[in-house]
Design a protein around this motif. Structure first.
Motif, PDB file in Angstrom:
ATOM      1  N   VAL A   1       0.855  -1.192   0.000  1.00 46.57           N
ATOM      2  CA  VAL A   1       0.000   0.000   0.000  1.00 46.57           C
ATOM      3  C   VAL A   1       0.892   1.242   0.000  1.00 46.57           C
ATOM      4  O   VAL A   1       1.887   1.300   0.709  1.00 46.57           O
ATOM      5  N   HIS A   2       0.496   2.203  -0.809  1.00 45.76           N
ATOM      6  CA  HIS A   2       1.302   3.415  -0.923  1.00 45.76           C
ATOM      7  C   HIS A   2       0.373   4.600  -1.130  1.00 45.76           C
ATOM      8  O   HIS A   2      -0.542   4.537  -1.946  1.00 45.76           O
ATOM      9  N   VAL A   3       0.602   5.649  -0.369  1.00 47.83           N
ATOM     10  CA  VAL A   3      -0.209   6.862  -0.451  1.00 47.83           C
ATOM     11  C   VAL A   3       0.717   8.060  -0.615  1.00 47.83           C
ATOM     12  O   VAL A   3       1.677   8.203   0.153  1.00 47.83           O
ATOM     13  N   VAL A   4       0.436   8.915  -1.583  1.00 40.49           N
ATOM     14  CA  VAL A   4       1.295  10.063  -1.856  1.00 40.49           C
ATOM     15  C   VAL A   4       0.446  11.309  -2.057  1.00 40.49           C
ATOM     16  O   VAL A   4      -0.488  11.294  -2.855  1.00 40.49           O
ATOM     17  N   GLU A   5       0.791  12.384  -1.323  1.00 36.41           N
ATOM     18  CA  GLU A   5       0.112  13.663  -1.515  1.00 36.41           C
ATOM     19  C   GLU A   5       0.958  14.567  -2.391  1.00 36.41           C
ATOM     20  O   GLU A   5       2.174  14.416  -2.472  1.00 36.41           O
ATOM     21  N   SER A   6       0.284  15.546  -2.968  1.00 32.96           N
ATOM     22  CA  SER A   6       0.979  16.594  -3.701  1.00 32.96           C
ATOM     23  C   SER A   6       0.108  17.834  -3.694  1.00 32.96           C
ATOM     24  O   SER A   6      -1.088  17.762  -3.401  1.00 32.96           O
ATOM     25  N   GLY A   7       0.739  18.982  -3.999  1.00 35.35           N
ATOM     26  CA  GLY A   7      -0.031  20.198  -4.197  1.00 35.35           C
ATOM     27  C   GLY A   7       0.055  21.230  -3.103  1.00 35.35           C
ATOM     28  O   GLY A   7      -0.560  22.287  -3.203  1.00 35.35           O
ATOM     29  N   GLY A   8       0.807  20.969  -2.051  1.00 35.54           N
ATOM     30  CA  GLY A   8       0.930  21.973  -1.002  1.00 35.54           C
ATOM     31  C   GLY A   8       1.788  23.143  -1.462  1.00 35.54           C
ATOM     32  O   GLY A   8       2.326  23.151  -2.565  1.00 35.54           O
TER      33      GLY A   8
ATOM     34  N   LEU B   1      -4.704  10.696  19.334  1.00 36.10           N
ATOM     35  CA  LEU B   1      -4.969   9.396  18.726  1.00 36.10           C
ATOM     36  C   LEU B   1      -4.757   9.457  17.214  1.00 36.10           C
ATOM     37  O   LEU B   1      -4.259   8.513  16.622  1.00 36.10           O
ATOM     38  N   ILE B   2      -5.130  10.576  16.599  1.00 38.52           N
ATOM     39  CA  ILE B   2      -4.877  10.726  15.164  1.00 38.52           C
ATOM     40  C   ILE B   2      -3.373  10.612  14.903  1.00 38.52           C
ATOM     41  O   ILE B   2      -2.937   9.915  13.994  1.00 38.52           O
ATOM     42  N   ASN B   3      -2.581  11.291  15.715  1.00 42.34           N
ATOM     43  CA  ASN B   3      -1.126  11.229  15.550  1.00 42.34           C
ATOM     44  C   ASN B   3      -0.614   9.807  15.745  1.00 42.34           C
ATOM     45  O   ASN B   3       0.272   9.340  15.028  1.00 42.34           O
ATOM     46  N   SER B   4      -1.161   9.115  16.719  1.00 38.37           N
ATOM     47  CA  SER B   4      -0.739   7.745  16.994  1.00 38.37           C
ATOM     48  C   SER B   4      -1.085   6.821  15.834  1.00 38.37           C
ATOM     49  O   SER B   4      -0.260   5.992  15.405  1.00 38.37           O
ATOM     50  N   VAL B   5      -2.292   6.970  15.326  1.00 40.04           N
ATOM     51  CA  VAL B   5      -2.724   6.144  14.188  1.00 40.04           C
ATOM     52  C   VAL B   5      -1.829   6.411  12.993  1.00 40.04           C
ATOM     53  O   VAL B   5      -1.408   5.485  12.286  1.00 40.04           O
ATOM     54  N   ARG B   6      -1.515   7.671  12.772  1.00 34.62           N
ATOM     55  CA  ARG B   6      -0.675   8.023  11.627  1.00 34.62           C
ATOM     56  C   ARG B   6       0.713   7.409  11.770  1.00 34.62           C
ATOM     57  O   ARG B   6       1.259   6.845  10.832  1.00 34.62           O
ATOM     58  N   CYS B   7       1.281   7.487  12.959  1.00 38.16           N
ATOM     59  CA  CYS B   7       2.639   6.970  13.158  1.00 38.16           C
ATOM     60  C   CYS B   7       2.697   5.449  13.118  1.00 38.16           C
ATOM     61  O   CYS B   7       3.742   4.875  12.798  1.00 38.16           O
ATOM     62  N   ASN B   8       1.597   4.816  13.442  1.00 37.76           N
ATOM     63  CA  ASN B   8       1.582   3.358  13.486  1.00 37.76           C
ATOM     64  C   ASN B   8       0.988   2.704  12.245  1.00 37.76           C
ATOM     65  O   ASN B   8       0.885   1.474  12.184  1.00 37.76           O
ATOM     66  N   ASN B   9       0.605   3.520  11.284  1.00 42.34           N
ATOM     67  CA  ASN B   9       0.047   2.980  10.038  1.00 42.34           C
ATOM     68  C   ASN B   9       0.650   3.729   8.861  1.00 42.34           C
ATOM     69  O   ASN B   9      -0.072   4.265   8.017  1.00 42.34           O
ATOM     70  N   VAL B  10       1.959   3.761   8.804  1.00 39.86           N
ATOM     71  CA  VAL B  10       2.648   4.593   7.818  1.00 39.86           C
ATOM     72  C   VAL B  10       2.320   4.201   6.391  1.00 39.86           C
ATOM     73  O   VAL B  10       2.347   5.045   5.482  1.00 39.86           O
ATOM     74  N   ASP B  11       1.987   2.945   6.161  1.00 38.13           N
ATOM     75  CA  ASP B  11       1.674   2.528   4.796  1.00 38.13           C
ATOM     76  C   ASP B  11       0.368   3.128   4.309  1.00 38.13           C
ATOM     77  O   ASP B  11       0.160   3.293   3.105  1.00 38.13           O
ATOM     78  N   ALA B  12      -0.528   3.407   5.231  1.00 39.43           N
ATOM     79  CA  ALA B  12      -1.851   3.894   4.849  1.00 39.43           C
ATOM     80  C   ALA B  12      -1.956   5.411   4.881  1.00 39.43           C
ATOM     81  O   ALA B  12      -3.036   5.957   4.616  1.00 39.43           O
ATOM     82  N   TRP B  13      -0.877   6.074   5.221  1.00 43.48           N
ATOM     83  CA  TRP B  13      -0.852   7.539   5.276  1.00 43.48           C
ATOM     84  C   TRP B  13       0.241   8.062   4.343  1.00 43.48           C
ATOM     85  O   TRP B  13       1.282   7.433   4.171  1.00 43.48           O
TER      86      TRP B  13
END
Length: 129
Positions: A1-8, A107-119
């Protein structure tokens, strides 16, 4: 799984930006995707989300100024932000999955740090006044 943002980037107060998010490794059309943001002063919050059936969610803080859309053919979600204000300055993250409105900042921060593939890696939006 890979997620990539752009446009900032940097934009003046009242201006607009469009963030994009692409995802691979999942059945995109069956997936909900969300945007969360992290600021220095207010922590993290869910900004917006879009479900596989097209339903959308917007935080009260951005409602009326932000539009989320998806293009399943391109595995892409867009976040159109208009009328940007200084308080919108943040790192914006794209995430696989729906937003959970009741989730605390920590909790949002925790989820993000522990699910790096999905963020995604995050995209900085800076609004100058």
């Amino acid at each position: 799984v890979h997620v990539v943002e752009s446009g900032g980037g940097l934009v003046q107060s009242g201006g607009s930006l469009r963030l994009s998010c692409t995802s691979s490794g999942v059945t995109f059309s069956d997936s909900a995707l969300s945007w969360a943001r992290q600021t220095l002063g207010k922590g993290s919050e869910w900004v917006s989300g879009i479900y596989s059936d097209g339903r959308t969610y917007y935080a009260d803080s951005v409602k009326g100024r932000v539009t989320i859309s998806r293009d399943n053919a391109k595995n892409t979600v867009h976040l159109q932000m208009d009328g940007l204000q200084a308080e919108d300055t943040a790192v914006y993250y794209c995430a696989l999955g729906p937003p959970i409105e009741s989730m605390s900042s920590a909790l949002i921060n925790s989820v993000r740090c522990n699910n790096v593939d999905a963020w995604g890696q995050g995209s900085l939006v800076t609004v100058s006044s």
